[in-house]
Write a protein that holds these residues in place. Sequence first.
Motif, PDB file in Angstrom:
ATOM      1  N   ILE C  71       0.865  -1.187   0.000  1.00 51.82           N
ATOM      2  CA  ILE C  71       0.000   0.000   0.000  1.00 51.82           C
ATOM      3  C   ILE C  71       0.900   1.235   0.000  1.00 51.82           C
ATOM      4  O   ILE C  71       1.887   1.288   0.733  1.00 51.82           O
ATOM      5  N   PHE C  73       1.074   4.351   1.339  1.00 50.13           N
ATOM      6  CA  PHE C  73       0.404   5.090   2.419  1.00 50.13           C
ATOM      7  C   PHE C  73       0.573   6.602   2.274  1.00 50.13           C
ATOM      8  O   PHE C  73       1.693   7.104   2.126  1.00 50.13           O
ATOM      9  N   GLN C  74      -0.514   7.339   2.374  1.00 49.27           N
ATOM     10  CA  GLN C  74      -0.478   8.812   2.308  1.00 49.27           C
ATOM     11  C   GLN C  74       0.200   9.409   3.544  1.00 49.27           C
ATOM     12  O   GLN C  74       0.880  10.424   3.456  1.00 49.27           O
ATOM     13  N   HIS C  75      -0.023   8.772   4.700  1.00 48.33           N
ATOM     14  CA  HIS C  75       0.551   9.296   5.946  1.00 48.33           C
ATOM     15  C   HIS C  75       2.076   9.336   5.885  1.00 48.33           C
ATOM     16  O   HIS C  75       2.697  10.152   6.583  1.00 48.33           O
ATOM     17  N   ASN C  76       2.672   8.468   5.060  1.00 47.55           N
ATOM     18  CA  ASN C  76       4.135   8.415   4.985  1.00 47.55           C
ATOM     19  C   ASN C  76       4.764   9.665   4.372  1.00 47.55           C
ATOM     20  O   ASN C  76       5.963   9.871   4.500  1.00 47.55           O
ATOM     21  N   ILE C  78       4.108  12.591   5.484  1.00 50.71           N
ATOM     22  CA  ILE C  78       4.405  13.518   6.586  1.00 50.71           C
ATOM     23  C   ILE C  78       5.194  12.843   7.721  1.00 50.71           C
ATOM     24  O   ILE C  78       5.869  13.486   8.488  1.00 50.71           O
ATOM     25  N   ALA C  82       3.046   5.021   8.787  1.00 50.82           N
ATOM     26  CA  ALA C  82       1.634   4.649   8.602  1.00 50.82           C
ATOM     27  C   ALA C  82       1.406   3.200   9.033  1.00 50.82           C
ATOM     28  O   ALA C  82       0.422   2.899   9.719  1.00 50.82           O
ATOM     29  N   HIS C  85       0.903   2.858  12.782  1.00 49.90           N
ATOM     30  CA  HIS C  85      -0.428   3.278  13.239  1.00 49.90           C
ATOM     31  C   HIS C  85      -1.479   2.207  12.922  1.00 49.90           C
ATOM     32  O   HIS C  85      -2.340   1.910  13.747  1.00 49.90           O
TER      33      HIS C  85
END
Lengths: 130, 130, 130
Positions: C71, C73-76, C78, C82, C85
């Motif tokens: 995946i 991850f979009q959180h990665n 910032i 991810a 979490h």
Amino acid sequence: MFKEFSISTENRYQLVDITKRVEEMVKESGVEEGLILVFTPHSTAGILLTENEEGLKNDWLEIFKKLTSEIDFQHNRIDDNADSHILSGLMGQGRVLPIKDSKIVRGTWQQIFFAEFDGPRTRRIIVEIT
Amino acid sequence: MFKEFSISTENRYQLVDITKRVEEMVKESGVEEGLILVFTPHSTAGILLTENEEGLKNDWLEIFKKLTSEIDFQHNRIDDNADSHILSGLMGQGRVLPIKDSKIVRGTWQQIFFAEFDGPRTRRIIVEIT
Amino acid sequence: MFKEFSISTENRYQLVDITKRVEEMVKESGVEEGLILVFTPHSTAGILLTENEEGLKNDWLEIFKKLTSEIDFQHNRIDDNADSHILSGLMGQGRVLPIKDSKIVRGTWQQIFFAEFDGPRTRRIIVEIT
């Protein structure tokens, strides 16, 4: 109030609906409002809230396979149940539910299940009501 | 103390931050130390502690797809939401947190979320503080 | 009774057996029957009950990879965690166990573990006994 009962499973993976038995214990406890912990003291089994529908119960078995497939587990060299431990730990071996008006508060399709991941076996289920 | 509130969701899958509402209830309860159960009486929704960050919330939606993809669910022949039940059961429909000094003890990035897996719907959330 | 202690982890992913420390706290509490919540106030760590066997501990690391692989991850964009979490939220950051006769009721192979998903770090573990 601490209560305990046993069940016997027939298959390696199996979901057993224990809602009725647990609800009787809540009635017996006399507790009007509080918490109930439904817990199984095993590391290859779990407790799960889900709908008691035959198709869905089969779908759970597919998910159990999907989550643990394609890994060459090291634990299987000493005991052939790594997947059972993984599923047990991931799902968790207990669920906590609220009690109100002397009843467990739960949804219509939210039955309490014992999840067997390494049967057939005899298993303990513990209920603590506070 | 038993408390209840409702929320409405807009999408099939959605994470809704309910931290503020739950923390107000702890304040109202007057309980200084103990436990709080945050519970949803549904079998196609869950309760989750995670960070409230937009990217991560989207990442969760990808994980929901990944966990339930590529299975021909039997339950879908009677109701098209087998994946919703699976995600709900796996994640769990409740979380228990400690209370100390009249506050929930939680990490800075550990918000309390309602997880919708079969919306849009109106959903009940129950809080039991002991 | 509210208690707290800290541990330091050495690896990004790591399982740390905290059974002994938690059981000492139950002894100190003087509580004969009730519940214990073992909780970690972090959103990139978890609490898990599983067997303390070296092979199985390695198998868990493989499962952590499998659950979060493939995946983007979009959180990665910032913060590169991810997956930490996701694993934390899925597994859950707490476990509730029953206490009877001044002891935690648990299976022989059901040890209490802190699960690190974003180490090395110093982590808080909270124990609430009621």
